[in-house]
Design a protein around this motif. Structure first.
Motif, mmCIF file in Angstrom:
data_model
loop_
_atom_site.group_PDB
_atom_site.id
_atom_site.type_symbol
_atom_site.label_atom_id
_atom_site.label_comp_id
_atom_site.label_asym_id
_atom_site.label_seq_id
_atom_site.Cartn_x
_atom_site.Cartn_y
_atom_site.Cartn_z
ATOM 1 N N GLN A 104 13.673 7.937 -51.832
ATOM 2 C CA GLN A 104 12.419 7.652 -51.110
ATOM 3 C C GLN A 104 12.076 6.164 -51.179
ATOM 4 O OE1 GLN A 104 9.171 10.190 -52.408
ATOM 5 N NE2 GLN A 104 10.462 12.023 -52.289
ATOM 6 N N PHE A 105 12.252 5.567 -52.354
ATOM 7 C CA PHE A 105 11.954 4.140 -52.494
ATOM 8 C C PHE A 105 12.941 3.291 -51.695
ATOM 9 C CE2 PHE A 105 11.830 0.116 -55.085
ATOM 10 C CZ PHE A 105 10.527 -0.228 -54.745
ATOM 11 N N HIS A 155 11.901 3.540 -48.143
ATOM 12 C CA HIS A 155 10.659 2.786 -47.934
ATOM 13 C C HIS A 155 10.947 1.295 -47.753
ATOM 14 C CE1 HIS A 155 6.807 0.893 -48.652
ATOM 15 N NE2 HIS A 155 7.228 0.389 -49.801
ATOM 16 N N TYR A 206 3.336 2.446 -54.548
ATOM 17 C CA TYR A 206 3.874 3.288 -53.472
ATOM 18 C C TYR A 206 3.838 4.759 -53.847
ATOM 19 C CZ TYR A 206 6.975 5.273 -49.972
ATOM 20 O OH TYR A 206 7.494 6.070 -48.965
ATOM 21 N N ASN A 208 12.565 0.768 -44.340
ATOM 22 C CA ASN A 208 11.604 0.925 -43.236
ATOM 23 C C ASN A 208 10.574 -0.200 -43.198
ATOM 24 O OD1 ASN A 208 12.878 3.312 -42.505
ATOM 25 N ND2 ASN A 208 11.515 4.592 -43.736
ATOM 26 N N ASP A 209 10.405 -0.866 -44.342
ATOM 27 C CA ASP A 209 9.455 -1.978 -44.427
ATOM 28 C C ASP A 209 10.027 -3.261 -43.815
ATOM 29 O OD1 ASP A 209 6.837 -2.407 -45.124
ATOM 30 O OD2 ASP A 209 7.306 -3.293 -47.068
ATOM 31 N N GLN A 260 15.761 -6.014 -50.393
ATOM 32 C CA GLN A 260 15.919 -4.594 -50.734
ATOM 33 C C GLN A 260 16.773 -4.446 -51.984
ATOM 34 O OE1 GLN A 260 17.047 -1.982 -47.375
ATOM 35 N NE2 GLN A 260 16.519 -3.670 -46.011
ATOM 36 N N LYS A 318 5.284 -3.029 -56.244
ATOM 37 C CA LYS A 318 6.053 -2.296 -55.227
ATOM 38 C C LYS A 318 6.168 -0.796 -55.552
ATOM 39 C CE LYS A 318 7.283 -5.559 -52.306
ATOM 40 N NZ LYS A 318 6.976 -5.501 -50.856
#
Length: 322
Positions: free
Chosen positions: A71-72, A75, A51, A78-79, A86, A47
C-alpha cells in the motif's frame, strides 16, 4: 513465603512507534550519521505514520505486514514522486522492517523496490556555472556572499552539503589549501584539498564576513552566527539561483557537476571515489558511465567517416575488378 516469577497470562504486544523510537536510539548508539537518522525520522513521521494514521497504541504486528508495504509503495507511486524519491522512502522503511524481522519476531516477507530507468544525476550547464560563480557586488548582503562562497567551495571539492555546514573556522587552512571534514556520511574524517580559485573565494568571503569569527565558529553560519542547517542552505541556494536567473536549483547538483567535470577532464575513478567519500565504487562508476555515454555521442557526431558520408549524402561504392 518464597516468590516465583510467573509468565504473564497475556503478553503485552509491541507498539509500532515505541519500537521505532527504540530502533532510532540503537542506531544512535551505533554511531549512524545524523543525516541518515534524520532521513529515517522524516520518512517515518512525515510520510509513513500520517498516511496510515498510526497512533501510540497501534500494534507493531498490525503494521509490519506485506499488505502495508504494498500500500505504501503504491501510494508513493500514485503521488507522482520521482523514482529515486520512491526508492529513498522505501529503503528507509525496509531498513526498519528488517530490524523488526530480526529483533521483534515479525514474520519476514519479501520487499521489492520499484524498478525503472534511474534518472541521471542533474548537473549544471557551463553557462549556469558561469552565472553562479560570478562574484557578488560589493554591497551585496551576507546571505548572497555566503551562498556564493559555498557554491565555489562545493564546485572545487565535491563535498556533500551535510559536511559543508559542519566546517568550523579551525578546520580551514588557506595557506596549506586544506579543509578538514570531521563530519562525513561514512563517519571517516577526511581532508579536502582546495584549488587556487576556491582559496581566493574563501579568503575574500572570510575577510568581509568572518574575520572576527572564533576557531569553533562555523565557516558558513546562519544570520545569527549559529550553525546553518542543510535545509536552510538548500532554501538559500534556491533563492540565490532564482535571483541570478538559473532555473535549476538542486544544491546536490553542484556535487554532480564536480564529479562529471572531474571524469571528463581525465581524473581517475579511484581518486574520485576517495574525494567524494563513496564507500563503494558503484556510485562513482555511475558518473564514469555517464561520461562514456557523452563520449559515445561525441564520437557519433564528430567522426570523420560519419561526417563525410552525411555531407556527401551518398554511399561509397567499391567497384569489383573484372
Amino acid at each position: 513465603m518464597k516468590r516465583t516469577v510467573k509468565r504473564a497470562t497475556t503478553a503485552r504486544k509491541a507498539k509500532f512507534i515505541e519500537v521505532f523510537e527504540r530502533y532510532i536510539t540503537e542506531k544512535e548508539i551505533n554511531n549512524i550519521s545524523k543525516e541518515t537518522l534524520k532521513s529515517y525520522q522524516i520518512t517515518m513521521y512525515r510520510k509513513f505514520i500520517p498516511y496510515f494514521s498510526i497512533g501510540e497504541d497501534t500494534n507493531l504486528e498490525d503494521v509490519v505486514v506485506k499488505e502495508v508495504w504494498f500500500q505504501f509503495k503504491a501510494h508513493l507511486h500514485n503521488d507522482e514522486l520521482s523514482l529515486s524519491s520512491q526508492q529513498h522512502y522505501l529503503r528507509d522503511i525496509r531498513t526498519f522492517f528488517n530490524y523488526c524481522f530480526e529483533y521483534e519476531g515479525i514474520e519476514p516477507f519479501k520487499m521489492e523496490m520499484p524498478k525503472g530507468q534511474e534518472a541521471s544525476p542533474k548537473a549544471f550547464s557551463e553557462d549556469d556555472i558561469q552565472v553562479l560563480v560570478q562574484k557578488p557586488r560589493a554591497n551585496a548582503d551576507f546571505f548572497e556572499w555566503r551562498t556564493w562562497a559555498m557554491v565555489c567551495y562545493i564546485l572545487a571539492t565535491g563535498n556533500r552539503i551535510g559536511s559543508v555546514v559542519e566546517i568550523q573556522m579551525e578546520d580551514v587552512n588557506l595557506t596549506q589549501k586544506t579543509v578538514v571534514l570531521k563530519h562525513t556520511k561514512n563517519k571517516d574524517a577526511q581532508v579536502s584539498l582546495l584549488t587556487d580559485a576556491s582559496v581566493r573565494a574563501l579568503r575574500e568571503y572570510i575577510s568581509i564576513w568572518r574575520s572576527d569569527a572564533g576557531s569553533k565558529d562555523y565557516l558558513f553560519c546562519n544570520g545569527g552566527e549559529g550553525q546553518l542547517t542543510t535545509n536552510a542552505s538548500r532554501q538559500a541556494f534556491e533563492t540565490y539561483c532564482k535571483n541570478r536567473g538559473v532555473a535549476q536549483h538542486n544544491l546536490h547538483g553542484l556535487r554532480h557537476t564536480y564529479a562529471l567535470s572531474y571524469i571528463r577532464n581525465g581524473g581517475g575513478q579511484y581518486q574520485l571515489q576517495r574525494i567524494l567519500g563513496h564507500k563503494t565504487a558503484s556510485m562513482t562508476q555511475h558518473y564514469v558511465k555517464l561520461v562514456q555515454a557523452d563520449i559515445a555521442k561525441d564520437i557519433e557526431e564528430y567522426s570523420a567517416l560519419d561526417n563525410i558520408l552525411r555531407s556527401s549524402n551518398r554511399t561509397i561504392r567499391v567497384k569489383r575488378r573484372k
